[in-house]
Design a protein around this motif. Structure first.
Motif, PDB file in Angstrom:
ATOM      1  N   MET A   1       2.892 -66.136  -0.002  1.00 52.69           N
ATOM      2  CA  MET A   1       3.194 -65.565   1.320  1.00 52.69           C
ATOM      3  C   MET A   1       4.682 -65.287   1.465  1.00 52.69           C
ATOM      4  SD  MET A   1       2.486 -67.048   5.132  1.00 52.69           S
ATOM      5  CE  MET A   1       4.152 -67.091   5.715  1.00 52.69           C
ATOM      6  N   TYR A   2       4.996 -64.120   1.972  1.00 51.64           N
ATOM      7  CA  TYR A   2       6.392 -63.742   2.145  1.00 51.64           C
ATOM      8  C   TYR A   2       6.881 -64.130   3.540  1.00 51.64           C
ATOM      9  CZ  TYR A   2       5.472 -60.974  -2.014  1.00 51.64           C
ATOM     10  OH  TYR A   2       5.133 -60.573  -3.277  1.00 51.64           O
ATOM     11  N   VAL A   3       8.100 -64.551   3.589  1.00 48.91           N
ATOM     12  CA  VAL A   3       8.718 -64.887   4.871  1.00 48.91           C
ATOM     13  C   VAL A   3       9.915 -63.969   5.088  1.00 48.91           C
ATOM     14  CG1 VAL A   3       9.955 -66.651   6.166  1.00 48.91           C
ATOM     15  CG2 VAL A   3       7.977 -67.278   4.785  1.00 48.91           C
ATOM     16  N   GLU A   4       9.923 -63.317   6.221  1.00 49.61           N
ATOM     17  CA  GLU A   4      11.026 -62.402   6.539  1.00 49.61           C
ATOM     18  C   GLU A   4      11.691 -62.833   7.842  1.00 49.61           C
ATOM     19  OE1 GLU A   4      12.085 -59.058   5.589  1.00 49.61           O
ATOM     20  OE2 GLU A   4      10.955 -58.897   3.708  1.00 49.61           O
ATOM     21  N   ILE A   5      12.954 -63.154   7.768  1.00 42.85           N
ATOM     22  CA  ILE A   5      13.685 -63.577   8.960  1.00 42.85           C
ATOM     23  C   ILE A   5      14.600 -62.453   9.428  1.00 42.85           C
ATOM     24  CG2 ILE A   5      15.345 -65.235   9.888  1.00 42.85           C
ATOM     25  CD1 ILE A   5      12.627 -66.437   9.256  1.00 42.85           C
ATOM     26  N   ASP A   6      14.542 -62.185  10.714  1.00 36.31           N
ATOM     27  CA  ASP A   6      15.436 -61.188  11.314  1.00 36.31           C
ATOM     28  C   ASP A   6      16.628 -61.920  11.934  1.00 36.31           C
ATOM     29  OD1 ASP A   6      16.759 -59.243  12.672  1.00 36.31           O
ATOM     30  OD2 ASP A   6      15.132 -58.754  14.046  1.00 36.31           O
ATOM     31  N   PHE A   7      17.732 -61.856  11.232  1.00 33.27           N
ATOM     32  CA  PHE A   7      18.899 -62.643  11.672  1.00 33.27           C
ATOM     33  C   PHE A   7      19.575 -62.050  12.905  1.00 33.27           C
ATOM     34  CE2 PHE A   7      18.455 -63.861   7.217  1.00 33.27           C
ATOM     35  CZ  PHE A   7      18.528 -65.230   7.319  1.00 33.27           C
ATOM     36  N   SER A   8      19.232 -60.791  13.209  1.00 35.08           N
ATOM     37  CA  SER A   8      19.826 -60.178  14.400  1.00 35.08           C
ATOM     38  C   SER A   8      18.937 -60.385  15.624  1.00 35.08           C
ATOM     39  CB  SER A   8      20.054 -58.681  14.156  1.00 35.08           C
ATOM     40  OG  SER A   8      18.812 -58.026  13.998  1.00 35.08           O
ATOM     41  N   SER A   9      17.787 -61.043  15.406  1.00 32.46           N
ATOM     42  CA  SER A   9      16.877 -61.298  16.518  1.00 32.46           C
ATOM     43  C   SER A   9      17.427 -62.373  17.434  1.00 32.46           C
ATOM     44  CB  SER A   9      15.518 -61.727  15.974  1.00 32.46           C
ATOM     45  OG  SER A   9      14.706 -62.229  17.022  1.00 32.46           O
ATOM     46  N   GLU A  10      17.022 -62.307  18.705  1.00 32.83           N
ATOM     47  CA  GLU A  10      17.400 -63.349  19.656  1.00 32.83           C
ATOM     48  C   GLU A  10      16.546 -64.595  19.442  1.00 32.83           C
ATOM     49  OE1 GLU A  10      16.936 -61.730  23.546  1.00 32.83           O
ATOM     50  OE2 GLU A  10      18.133 -59.947  23.082  1.00 32.83           O
ATOM     51  N   GLU A  11      15.408 -64.409  18.782  1.00 33.92           N
ATOM     52  CA  GLU A  11      14.489 -65.513  18.558  1.00 33.92           C
ATOM     53  C   GLU A  11      15.069 -66.455  17.503  1.00 33.92           C
ATOM     54  OE1 GLU A  11       9.704 -65.386  18.947  1.00 33.92           O
ATOM     55  OE2 GLU A  11      10.599 -64.196  17.352  1.00 33.92           O
ATOM     56  N   ALA A  12      15.052 -67.729  17.809  1.00 32.24           N
ATOM     57  CA  ALA A  12      15.609 -68.725  16.894  1.00 32.24           C
ATOM     58  C   ALA A  12      14.923 -68.647  15.536  1.00 32.24           C
ATOM     59  CB  ALA A  12      15.451 -70.121  17.481  1.00 32.24           C
ATOM     60  N   ILE A  13      15.689 -68.917  14.476  1.00 37.74           N
ATOM     61  CA  ILE A  13      15.170 -68.826  13.117  1.00 37.74           C
ATOM     62  C   ILE A  13      13.978 -69.743  12.922  1.00 37.74           C
ATOM     63  CG2 ILE A  13      15.710 -69.235  10.687  1.00 37.74           C
ATOM     64  CD1 ILE A  13      18.600 -68.490  11.301  1.00 37.74           C
ATOM     65  N   TYR A  14      14.059 -70.966  13.439  1.00 39.01           N
ATOM     66  CA  TYR A  14      12.963 -71.917  13.225  1.00 39.01           C
ATOM     67  C   TYR A  14      11.701 -71.487  13.968  1.00 39.01           C
ATOM     68  CZ  TYR A  14      13.605 -74.176  17.800  1.00 39.01           C
ATOM     69  OH  TYR A  14      13.675 -74.438  19.143  1.00 39.01           O
ATOM     70  N   ILE A  15      11.868 -70.729  15.057  1.00 42.48           N
ATOM     71  CA  ILE A  15      10.711 -70.198  15.771  1.00 42.48           C
ATOM     72  C   ILE A  15      10.082 -69.055  14.983  1.00 42.48           C
ATOM     73  CG2 ILE A  15       9.945 -69.030  17.876  1.00 42.48           C
ATOM     74  CD1 ILE A  15      10.649 -71.815  18.509  1.00 42.48           C
ATOM     75  N   GLN A  16      10.907 -68.174  14.458  1.00 49.23           N
ATOM     76  CA  GLN A  16      10.391 -67.085  13.631  1.00 49.23           C
ATOM     77  C   GLN A  16       9.612 -67.638  12.446  1.00 49.23           C
ATOM     78  OE1 GLN A  16      13.000 -63.710  12.629  1.00 49.23           O
ATOM     79  NE2 GLN A  16      14.512 -64.510  14.072  1.00 49.23           N
ATOM     80  N   LEU A  17      10.175 -68.665  11.830  1.00 50.90           N
ATOM     81  CA  LEU A  17       9.537 -69.276  10.660  1.00 50.90           C
ATOM     82  C   LEU A  17       8.202 -69.903  11.044  1.00 50.90           C
ATOM     83  CD1 LEU A  17       9.672 -70.023   7.718  1.00 50.90           C
ATOM     84  CD2 LEU A  17      11.206 -71.909   8.289  1.00 50.90           C
ATOM     85  N   ARG A  18       8.219 -70.645  12.142  1.00 45.93           N
ATOM     86  CA  ARG A  18       7.004 -71.261  12.662  1.00 45.93           C
ATOM     87  C   ARG A  18       5.921 -70.204  12.881  1.00 45.93           C
ATOM     88  NH1 ARG A  18       4.102 -73.248  17.830  1.00 45.93           N
ATOM     89  NH2 ARG A  18       3.881 -71.038  18.213  1.00 45.93           N
ATOM     90  N   ASN A  19       6.308 -69.113  13.554  1.00 44.54           N
ATOM     91  CA  ASN A  19       5.340 -68.067  13.887  1.00 44.54           C
ATOM     92  C   ASN A  19       4.776 -67.397  12.634  1.00 44.54           C
ATOM     93  OD1 ASN A  19       5.573 -68.533  16.607  1.00 44.54           O
ATOM     94  ND2 ASN A  19       7.053 -66.895  16.958  1.00 44.54           N
ATOM     95  N   GLN A  20       5.622 -67.171  11.654  1.00 43.28           N
ATOM     96  CA  GLN A  20       5.139 -66.495  10.448  1.00 43.28           C
ATOM     97  C   GLN A  20       4.153 -67.359   9.686  1.00 43.28           C
ATOM     98  OE1 GLN A  20       7.552 -64.098   8.040  1.00 43.28           O
ATOM     99  NE2 GLN A  20       8.983 -63.560   9.662  1.00 43.28           N
ATOM    100  N   ILE A  21       4.374 -68.648   9.706  1.00 44.04           N
ATOM    101  CA  ILE A  21       3.430 -69.543   9.040  1.00 44.04           C
ATOM    102  C   ILE A  21       2.102 -69.549   9.801  1.00 44.04           C
ATOM    103  CG2 ILE A  21       2.956 -71.962   8.499  1.00 44.04           C
ATOM    104  CD1 ILE A  21       5.993 -72.182   7.847  1.00 44.04           C
ATOM    105  N   ILE A  22       2.172 -69.535  11.127  1.00 43.08           N
ATOM    106  CA  ILE A  22       0.950 -69.457  11.928  1.00 43.08           C
ATOM    107  C   ILE A  22       0.222 -68.136  11.667  1.00 43.08           C
ATOM    108  CG2 ILE A  22       0.100 -69.247  14.303  1.00 43.08           C
ATOM    109  CD1 ILE A  22       2.129 -71.381  15.100  1.00 43.08           C
ATOM    110  N   PHE A  23       0.973 -67.043  11.546  1.00 39.13           N
ATOM    111  CA  PHE A  23       0.367 -65.760  11.183  1.00 39.13           C
ATOM    112  C   PHE A  23      -0.323 -65.865   9.822  1.00 39.13           C
ATOM    113  CE2 PHE A  23       1.731 -61.995  13.791  1.00 39.13           C
ATOM    114  CZ  PHE A  23       2.119 -62.729  14.891  1.00 39.13           C
ATOM    115  N   GLY A  24       0.338 -66.525   8.890  1.00 40.25           N
ATOM    116  CA  GLY A  24      -0.235 -66.695   7.560  1.00 40.25           C
ATOM    117  C   GLY A  24      -1.565 -67.421   7.606  1.00 40.25           C
TER     118      GLY A  24
END
Lengths: 124, 124
Positions: free
Chosen positions: A1-24
């Motif tokens: 599974m690929y993880v892509e973080i948008d560093f320019s997003s307002e969303e915290a990195i750990y939230i993005q990561l959490r969400n992508q794993i849930i999507f997975g």
DNA sequence: AAACTGTTATACTTTATGTATAACAAATAT
DNA sequence: ATATTTGTTATACATAAAGTATAACAGTTT
């Protein structure tokens, strides 16, 4: 599974990561018993700090998506509490549907979008 | 319309305020053309700083819920861009439905909750 | 023994949130 | 005309959250 973080997003990195794993998990790319990379490996892989990954894993554990084991590392383990899940769903939906209703989105249009998203997830 | 802020919540005050005004519109407690209290009055009323209210109003204006006028103050004015609204709905739903699907909530159960919330809003 | 797990602790920087004053420009009320 | 009220903007400060950086500990695996 690929993880892509948008560093320019307002969303915290750990939230993005959490969400992508849930999507997975929702798309069955990640399944019960699957191993995730270790906190250090994934941090290195993405290019972020170990603690940020650890925070995401800890939250996923608290929310019943992971088990963290010193032997096996991070393992997908869904704790299915359906009543709790539906109540959380209800609380989250209230906010989102309120916005849609303000914008004159109809009930049937919402149902349509729900079905579309459901199909997306089923296809992976 | 009453505004209740939970100061022990993790959710930012201006977000809580924004959401409650959106709820007010969704439940028809607030209608097109209605006046909101001035930033200073509402801030005083709730017991928070003027800038926090101003931030909520500014966001609501940007998102097409309010018009801010020096003559009339803050007035409910919905900018209905349905296509945009549906795309935002879709993006928000993706996150929430992913969580529900992980917890084995079925598609029909989701539809049921959607209908329940819709009825809540219609009754006010 | 060495390397790897999650876990915890400490320290630091940067950003977000909220508060506090102050002032400006336009509109309204007295 | 004067005073008040509107949104708006600017500045400064305090606190909390987010992210980084090292370091260490306790089990597990190799």
């Amino acid at each position: 599974m690929y993880v892509e973080i948008d560093f320019s997003s307002e969303e915290a990195i750990y939230i993005q990561l959490r969400n992508q794993i849930i999507f997975g998990i929702a798309t069955s790319q990640l399944q019960e018993g699957d191993n995730l990379p270790s906190v250090r490996e994934l941090a290195d892989n993405i290019g972020i700090n170990m603690h940020t990954v650890n925070k995401a894993y800890t939250i996923l554990k608290q929310d019943g998506y992971l088990k963290l084991d010193r032997r096996k590392g991070a393992v997908i383990a869904i704790d299915v509490n359906k009543l709790k899940a539906i109540e959380e769903l209800r609380a989250n939906l209230r906010c989102i549907l309120a916005e849609a209703i303000c914008k004159n989105v109809s009930c049937s249009e919402i149902h349509e979008v729900v079905d579309q998203i459901f199909n997306e997830f089923e296809r992976g």
